[in-house]
Design a protein around this motif. Sequence first.
Motif, PDB file in Angstrom:
ATOM      1  N   PRO A  13      -0.067   2.408  -4.061  1.00 53.49           N
ATOM      2  CA  PRO A  13      -0.060   0.951  -3.855  1.00 53.49           C
ATOM      3  C   PRO A  13       1.221   0.441  -3.192  1.00 53.49           C
ATOM      4  CG  PRO A  13      -0.806   1.474  -6.067  1.00 53.49           C
ATOM      5  CD  PRO A  13      -0.319   2.753  -5.458  1.00 53.49           C
ATOM      6  N   LEU A  14       2.351   1.054  -3.518  1.00 53.88           N
ATOM      7  CA  LEU A  14       3.612   0.666  -2.890  1.00 53.88           C
ATOM      8  C   LEU A  14       3.574   0.950  -1.392  1.00 53.88           C
ATOM      9  CD1 LEU A  14       6.546  -0.313  -3.052  1.00 53.88           C
ATOM     10  CD2 LEU A  14       7.188   2.033  -3.652  1.00 53.88           C
ATOM     11  N   ARG A  17       1.241  -1.563   0.281  1.00 51.51           N
ATOM     12  CA  ARG A  17       1.851  -2.899   0.372  1.00 51.51           C
ATOM     13  C   ARG A  17       2.879  -2.965   1.483  1.00 51.51           C
ATOM     14  NH1 ARG A  17       5.952  -5.189  -3.960  1.00 51.51           N
ATOM     15  NH2 ARG A  17       7.171  -3.747  -2.745  1.00 51.51           N
ATOM     16  N   ARG A  20       1.011  -2.991   4.889  1.00 52.03           N
ATOM     17  CA  ARG A  20       0.356  -4.283   5.134  1.00 52.03           C
ATOM     18  C   ARG A  20       1.354  -5.364   5.510  1.00 52.03           C
ATOM     19  NH1 ARG A  20      -4.038  -4.416   0.264  1.00 52.03           N
ATOM     20  NH2 ARG A  20      -5.564  -3.063   1.279  1.00 52.03           N
ATOM     21  N   ARG A  21       2.500  -5.393   4.824  1.00 53.49           N
ATOM     22  CA  ARG A  21       3.523  -6.402   5.111  1.00 53.49           C
ATOM     23  C   ARG A  21       4.372  -6.024   6.311  1.00 53.49           C
ATOM     24  NH1 ARG A  21       7.389  -7.679   0.670  1.00 53.49           N
ATOM     25  NH2 ARG A  21       7.658  -5.457   0.825  1.00 53.49           N
ATOM     26  N   SER A  24       9.791  -3.212   4.389  1.00 53.43           N
ATOM     27  CA  SER A  24      10.235  -2.674   3.103  1.00 53.43           C
ATOM     28  C   SER A  24      11.595  -3.274   2.759  1.00 53.43           C
ATOM     29  CB  SER A  24      10.318  -1.151   3.162  1.00 53.43           C
ATOM     30  OG  SER A  24      11.289  -0.750   4.099  1.00 53.43           O
TER      31      SER A  24
END
Length: 96
Positions: A13-14, A17, A20-21, A24
Amino acid sequence: MVSAVVLPFFNIPLIIRIIRRRSSQDISLVWVIGVWVCIIGMLPSGLSSADPIWVVYSMVNTVFFTATLAVVLYFHPLSTRARSQRLSRSISSKEA
């Protein structure tokens, strides 16, 4: 045993995420590199262990956290800025 195998999968999931964004920025480079160095440091012990759970955990954790490290480094603002600077230099040298 289940926890040892499942724990490294929480990196997925990290990674998703961050992708998608496309950033980091909120993840410390010191933290991610420090954790990765510790995991790599423990890998020989895991691979030479007679305990199959420790062997599997070591391998799976190393693979998934290495992927996490790669994604964090790729999308971190410092590396993104460096890539964009190289690209702009490359474009300006072609135009000249």
